[in-house]
Design a protein around this motif. Structure first.
Motif, PDB file in Angstrom:
ATOM      1  N   ALA A 202       0.829  -1.208   0.000  1.00 10.43           N
ATOM      2  CA  ALA A 202       0.000   0.000   0.000  1.00 10.43           C
ATOM      3  C   ALA A 202       0.864   1.259   0.000  1.00 10.43           C
ATOM      4  O   ALA A 202       0.546   2.254  -0.657  1.00 10.43           O
ATOM      5  N   LYS A 203       1.972   1.210   0.740  1.00 12.26           N
ATOM      6  CA  LYS A 203       2.891   2.340   0.757  1.00 12.26           C
ATOM      7  C   LYS A 203       3.461   2.598  -0.637  1.00 12.26           C
ATOM      8  O   LYS A 203       3.572   3.741  -1.087  1.00 12.26           O
ATOM      9  N   GLY A 204       3.809   1.507  -1.349  1.00 11.78           N
ATOM     10  CA  GLY A 204       4.328   1.649  -2.704  1.00 11.78           C
ATOM     11  C   GLY A 204       3.299   2.243  -3.654  1.00 11.78           C
ATOM     12  O   GLY A 204       3.629   3.064  -4.506  1.00 11.78           O
ATOM     13  N   VAL A 205       2.035   1.829  -3.496  1.00  9.50           N
ATOM     14  CA  VAL A 205       0.967   2.378  -4.343  1.00  9.50           C
ATOM     15  C   VAL A 205       0.794   3.866  -4.072  1.00  9.50           C
ATOM     16  O   VAL A 205       0.609   4.667  -4.992  1.00  9.50           O
ATOM     17  N   ASP A 206       0.853   4.268  -2.792  1.00 15.95           N
ATOM     18  CA  ASP A 206       0.755   5.677  -2.451  1.00 15.95           C
ATOM     19  C   ASP A 206       1.892   6.482  -3.094  1.00 15.95           C
ATOM     20  O   ASP A 206       1.685   7.605  -3.578  1.00 15.95           O
ATOM     21  N   GLU A 207       3.092   5.920  -3.088  1.00 19.50           N
ATOM     22  CA  GLU A 207       4.234   6.593  -3.697  1.00 19.50           C
ATOM     23  C   GLU A 207       4.054   6.743  -5.193  1.00 19.50           C
ATOM     24  O   GLU A 207       4.405   7.770  -5.781  1.00 19.50           O
ATOM     25  N   MET A 208       3.498   5.694  -5.844  1.00 19.94           N
ATOM     26  CA  MET A 208       3.223   5.790  -7.276  1.00 19.94           C
ATOM     27  C   MET A 208       2.189   6.856  -7.565  1.00 19.94           C
ATOM     28  O   MET A 208       2.317   7.623  -8.532  1.00 19.94           O
ATOM     29  N   ALA A 209       1.152   6.925  -6.731  1.00 15.13           N
ATOM     30  CA  ALA A 209       0.111   7.939  -6.924  1.00 15.13           C
ATOM     31  C   ALA A 209       0.689   9.342  -6.786  1.00 15.13           C
ATOM     32  O   ALA A 209       0.353  10.255  -7.555  1.00 15.13           O
ATOM     33  N   THR A 210       1.581   9.520  -5.825  1.00 16.33           N
ATOM     34  CA  THR A 210       2.226  10.822  -5.635  1.00 16.33           C
ATOM     35  C   THR A 210       3.078  11.172  -6.846  1.00 16.33           C
ATOM     36  O   THR A 210       3.076  12.317  -7.315  1.00 16.33           O
ATOM     37  N   ALA A 211       3.814  10.176  -7.366  1.00 18.18           N
ATOM     38  CA  ALA A 211       4.661  10.416  -8.539  1.00 18.18           C
ATOM     39  C   ALA A 211       3.809  10.779  -9.754  1.00 18.18           C
ATOM     40  O   ALA A 211       4.178  11.658 -10.538  1.00 18.18           O
ATOM     41  N   MET A 212       2.645  10.126  -9.901  1.00 21.79           N
ATOM     42  CA  MET A 212       1.773  10.412 -11.049  1.00 21.79           C
ATOM     43  C   MET A 212       1.257  11.841 -11.020  1.00 21.79           C
ATOM     44  O   MET A 212       1.030  12.456 -12.057  1.00 21.79           O
ATOM     45  N   GLU A 213       1.095  12.386  -9.815  1.00 23.36           N
ATOM     46  CA  GLU A 213       0.608  13.753  -9.704  1.00 23.36           C
ATOM     47  C   GLU A 213       1.612  14.772 -10.229  1.00 23.36           C
ATOM     48  O   GLU A 213       1.254  15.902 -10.547  1.00 23.36           O
ATOM     49  N   THR A 214       2.873  14.374 -10.319  1.00 24.35           N
ATOM     50  CA  THR A 214       3.912  15.304 -10.795  1.00 24.35           C
ATOM     51  C   THR A 214       4.160  15.170 -12.289  1.00 24.35           C
ATOM     52  O   THR A 214       4.978  15.895 -12.826  1.00 24.35           O
ATOM     53  N   VAL A 215       3.496  14.196 -12.938  1.00 27.28           N
ATOM     54  CA  VAL A 215       3.731  14.002 -14.374  1.00 27.28           C
ATOM     55  C   VAL A 215       3.211  15.196 -15.161  1.00 27.28           C
ATOM     56  O   VAL A 215       2.100  15.659 -14.926  1.00 27.28           O
TER      57      VAL A 215
END
Length: 215
Positions: A202-215
């Motif tokens: 779940a932590k990894g998914v949250d990190e991916m979601a955060t990264a997607m917001e910066t795309v």
């Protein structure tokens, strides 16, 4: 030329257009450096995509010194570096995916993006240089010939007993993924996780979601 039926940048990621403004604001040498590192990464030959190091490089040159164009996102240097990296990676991944001809990237970028002529020229120059090796590399093709997630289901269960223990009472999470291969073949796979493994996932998914917001 492109692969039959392929369309370059047909469905841009959310945030792609603002990210191209960051590319436009970069010094030409920094943009070329980033594009070359992205190509190395796509070829599985390393490639330094550290946002922190890119931000330091941009700051060291005096970001936007030559073009004097203000950045509109107002974010920090590292966030802008992430946006630049994600946008550049997306452009080259799409170019490989549709097997874009060596001389066509500049034209396609002009038609499909708001990138400045200077940025288009840099990316086009790198694509001409790396086109043949990227398209000939089977590893790149395999990395991009991925399927898609159709559905995901989950359930929380408690293990009651096992062959070595009569009373367990251990909670675990089961994930069921429904996917389609690149050729459209449907498949299903299940994954069982302990609660600690689930928390890491779940932590990894949250990190991916955060990264997607910066795309």
């Amino acid at each position: 030329e492109m692969a039959e039926g392929a369309t370059f940048l047909a469905d841009p990621l959310p945030g792609f257009d603002p990210a191209t403004q960051v590319l436009d604001a970069m010094d030409a040498n920094d943009l070329q450096y980033l594009a070359l590192e992205v190509c190395k990464n796509l070829s599985h030959r390393g490639g330094n995509l550290s946002a922190e190091q890119l931000a330091d490089r941009m700051a060291g040159r005096g970001e936007d010194r030559e073009r004097n164009r203000p950045l509109s996102d107002g974010g920090g240097a590292t966030q802008r570096a992430k946006q630049a990296t994600n946008a550049c990676m997306y452009i080259f991944r799409e170019a490989v995916k549709v097997r874009l001809g060596a001389e066509n990237l500049g034209v396609q970028l002009e038609e499909s993006t708001g990138l400045s002529e200077a940025s288009r020229d840099v990316l086009d120059r790198v694509w001409r240089l790396k086109n043949a090796s990227l398209l000939a590399d089977d590893k790149v093709g395999c990395a991009l010939s991925v399927g898609r997630l159709v559905n995901m289901e989950w359930k929380l269960s408690v293990g009651t007993e096992s062959s070595s223990c009569a009373k367990l009472g251990v909670p675990f999470v089961v994930l069921l993924f429904s996917v389609c291969d690149a050729d459209g073949t449907p498949k299903s796979a299940s994954v069982e996780m302990t609660l600690s493994e689930w928390e890491e996932f779940a932590k990894g998914v949250d990190e991916m979601a955060t990264a997607m917001e910066t795309v």
